[in-house]
Design a protein around this motif. Structure first.
Motif, short mmCIF file in Angstrom:
data_model
loop_
_atom_site.label_atom_id
_atom_site.label_comp_id
_atom_site.label_asym_id
_atom_site.label_seq_id
_atom_site.Cartn_x
_atom_site.Cartn_y
_atom_site.Cartn_z
N THR A 13 47.57 -21.89 -4.74
CA THR A 13 47.97 -20.63 -4.11
C THR A 13 49.41 -20.33 -4.46
O THR A 13 50.20 -21.24 -4.72
CB THR A 13 47.79 -20.67 -2.58
OG1 THR A 13 48.08 -19.37 -2.03
CG2 THR A 13 48.71 -21.69 -1.93
N ASN A 15 52.63 -16.99 -3.95
CA ASN A 15 53.05 -15.64 -3.58
C ASN A 15 53.88 -15.06 -4.71
O ASN A 15 54.52 -15.79 -5.46
CB ASN A 15 53.86 -15.66 -2.28
CG ASN A 15 52.98 -15.55 -1.06
OD1 ASN A 15 51.80 -15.27 -1.17
ND2 ASN A 15 53.56 -15.76 0.11
N THR A 19 53.60 -8.44 -6.59
CA THR A 19 52.38 -7.95 -5.95
C THR A 19 52.58 -8.03 -4.44
O THR A 19 53.52 -8.63 -3.94
CB THR A 19 51.15 -8.79 -6.34
OG1 THR A 19 51.37 -10.14 -5.93
CG2 THR A 19 50.91 -8.74 -7.82
N GLY A 22 50.16 -12.85 -1.59
CA GLY A 22 49.70 -13.99 -2.36
C GLY A 22 48.22 -13.99 -2.67
O GLY A 22 47.46 -13.14 -2.22
N LYS A 23 47.84 -14.99 -3.46
CA LYS A 23 46.44 -15.19 -3.83
C LYS A 23 46.14 -16.68 -3.80
O LYS A 23 47.04 -17.52 -3.85
CB LYS A 23 46.16 -14.64 -5.24
CG LYS A 23 46.36 -13.13 -5.37
CD LYS A 23 46.02 -12.65 -6.77
CE LYS A 23 46.26 -11.15 -6.91
NZ LYS A 23 45.40 -10.35 -6.03
N ALA A 25 43.12 -19.57 -5.47
CA ALA A 25 42.02 -19.72 -6.43
C ALA A 25 41.51 -21.15 -6.42
O ALA A 25 42.18 -22.08 -5.96
CB ALA A 25 42.48 -19.33 -7.84
N GLU A 37 39.03 -16.70 -8.19
CA GLU A 37 39.84 -16.28 -7.04
C GLU A 37 39.00 -16.31 -5.77
O GLU A 37 37.87 -15.82 -5.72
CB GLU A 37 40.39 -14.87 -7.26
CG GLU A 37 41.33 -14.45 -6.15
CD GLU A 37 41.89 -13.05 -6.34
OE1 GLU A 37 42.38 -12.48 -5.34
OE2 GLU A 37 41.83 -12.53 -7.48
N THR A 39 40.62 -15.48 -2.64
CA THR A 39 41.56 -14.94 -1.66
C THR A 39 40.81 -14.17 -0.58
O THR A 39 40.13 -13.19 -0.88
CB THR A 39 42.56 -14.01 -2.35
OG1 THR A 39 43.15 -14.68 -3.46
CG2 THR A 39 43.65 -13.59 -1.37
N TRP A 43 45.27 -12.65 3.71
CA TRP A 43 45.78 -13.95 3.27
C TRP A 43 47.29 -14.02 3.44
O TRP A 43 47.81 -14.84 4.17
CB TRP A 43 45.38 -14.19 1.82
CG TRP A 43 45.88 -15.49 1.24
CD1 TRP A 43 46.79 -15.64 0.25
CD2 TRP A 43 45.46 -16.81 1.60
NE1 TRP A 43 46.99 -16.97 -0.03
CE2 TRP A 43 46.18 -17.71 0.79
CE3 TRP A 43 44.57 -17.32 2.54
CZ2 TRP A 43 46.04 -19.10 0.88
CZ3 TRP A 43 44.42 -18.69 2.64
CH2 TRP A 43 45.14 -19.56 1.82
#
Length: 201
Positions: A13, A15, A19, A22-23, A25, A37, A39, A43
């Motif tokens: 993960t 941030n 963007t 965060g995401k 995967a 992914e 997410t 999140w």
């Protein structure tokens, strides 16, 4: 943050300032060559949010711990490896006011033999009311419990890191203390009773 689940899957993960938040995967090929992914909704919407992933023992699940700068708290969320889904929402652990100057407000460590998590965090970094707080997460019951503070009302203490001795179950918390940005040194305290009490520095 990156970790390997008990079942062998990799989780990562991050941030991003470019963007909105965060995401997270997951990779199941054993080498991290292919990522999917995963997410969930809500999140993280803020780039400054710190998130750490740790592997749990039960069902190969994963726990995410987050410093939520929107709500000024520290919270957690569990990924169910069997159903490939996250909890519907974050669970608040305690209040935490982020620092806009200094990073790394918390650190969690896993006890591999039980899957329990030990968490230490600075709840108001570089502030006279700052405490280095300690909480533990029981994998079997999936609940958080508060232990004794490692430091109280200490503006000169920051960046705690938890360490677990698998042999005798002692818990160590190392941290920086001193004159901020001038003369800091590394110290630690130890607990032999699961965080109920702490040794001298």
């Amino acid at each position: 943050s990156i970790t390997k689940g008990a079942g062998g899957a990799l989780f990562i993960t991050g941030n991003f300032t470019t963007t909105a938040g965060g995401k997270v995967a997951k990779s199941t090929d054993g080498a991290g060559s292919v990522w999917t992914e995963i997410t969930p909704a809500s999140w993280s919407a803020v780039a400054i949010d710190q998130i750490q992933l740790l592997p749990l023992l039960t069902d190969n699940d994963i726990i995410a711990i987050r410093a939520d700068t929107t709500n000024n708290d520290i919270d957690s969320r569990v990924y169910d490896e069997v159903t490939d889904t996250w909890d519907g929402a974050w669970t608040s652990i305690a209040a935490l006011t982020e620092s806009t100057t200094y990073d790394q407000w918390f650190s969690g460590s896993i006890k591999k033999s039980t899957g329990d998590v030990y968490l230490a965090f600075a709840n108001q970094t570089n502030n006279a009311a700052n405490d280095i707080a300690f909480w533990s997460f029981t994998d079997a019951g999936r609940t958080w419990s508060q232990g004794a503070d490692i430091m109280t009302n200490s503006a000169s203490t920051m960046m705690p890191v938890t360490l677990v001795d698998e042999t005798d179950s002692d818990i160590y918390v190392a941290y920086l203390r001193g004159t901020v940005e001038a003369n800091m040194a590394v110290y630690y305290k130890k607990s032999t009773d699961g965080g109920v009490s702490w040794s001298d520095e």
